[in-house]
Design an enzyme around this catalytic site. Sequence first.
Site, PDB file in Angstrom:
ATOM      1  N   HIS A  33      67.037  39.296  31.657  1.00 31.05           N
ATOM      2  CA  HIS A  33      66.277  38.075  31.904  1.00 31.05           C
ATOM      3  C   HIS A  33      66.559  37.032  30.823  1.00 31.05           C
ATOM      4  CE1 HIS A  33      63.946  40.902  34.403  1.00 31.05           C
ATOM      5  NE2 HIS A  33      63.659  39.835  35.112  1.00 31.05           N
ATOM      6  N   ASP A  93      71.259  39.729  41.676  1.00 33.82           N
ATOM      7  CA  ASP A  93      69.964  39.657  41.024  1.00 33.82           C
ATOM      8  C   ASP A  93      69.618  38.176  40.872  1.00 33.82           C
ATOM      9  OD1 ASP A  93      67.614  40.408  39.747  1.00 33.82           O
ATOM     10  OD2 ASP A  93      68.588  41.644  38.235  1.00 33.82           O
TER      11      ASP A  93
END
Length: 340
Positions: free
Chosen positions: A183, A253
Amino acid sequence: MTKAFITGCAGQGLSEDERAFLACERPWGLILFGRNCHSSEQIAALCADFRESVGRADAPVLIDQEGGRVRRLRPPLVGDYPAGAVYGQLLARDREAGLRAAFLGGRLIGDDLIGMGITVDCAPILDVPVAETSPAIGDRAYAASADDVAAIGRAFADGLLAAGVLPVIKHMPGHGRASVDSHYELPVVEAGLAELQETDFAPFRALADLPLGMTAHVIFTAVDPERPATQSAPVIETIIRGTIGFDGLLMSDDLSMKALGGEVGQRVRRLFAAGCDMALHCNGEMAEMTAVADASPELTGEPLRRAQAALRARPQPAPLDRRAARAEFDALLAEARALS
């Protein structure tokens, strides 16, 4: 014509700008986060509004509902579900009980989702952890053994399918060795190819028959020392399609994650150039959504075939005595807690 991307939205209902965007750009799917979820009725209305806006009654609505830390729906809206590691802890003492608990977890979660119009769960997570695994994976991982991860992942996926919900195997070809959180940073895995094939890739090979998969924003230096799997043709073509044998729809993703460099449109173009089928963008920010849509191609050819096959693979929900299933699930979790 449908475009090859999945989008988020900003709130609990679609704005007029979002409806216009969806009607014009026609993404394949919508993904929901906690910001989008307040009540069962509200979520069902949002799902219906999305499908009406894109003009497809079977347009998939996705969510991350693993249990533990990663669940967009929480009590009291839905029941409580544990992190994936709990299934592995139970399996280590009682294999049958661990697999049954994983199946029931998937079955009950799927029942929650399908009742609200959500048809895809971004689970099971098939990453095999190591000592240096980032906390971003942590107790989301089912077990330390590739065989156990595959067995639990299969049971959980079977539970979702019994509820009429499609599973997404993630993060291909394996996020378990990443020591930083994708992230925020780009993980680099330096393990050799033989070791990766024996461990990290193995659960994905075992579940390669499932129709949906998600990439990892992770560099595997043994395959491609420069590009993360999401944007790497060698990883996608040689490992995911070849070694693993996955012929399902491969989505990225989240493109909002900081592991990927460059502006959003560039991120999208790179993943499609590498052979990924579908771009996933989650944050609901209209400027980025527009950039993703502009860079995403129409859904045609092999990606369209895979997308259609995935939708056909979603079964009708099987009958469920929810009270009995929840009671059995809770008893198994109590056994797991007693063993821990």
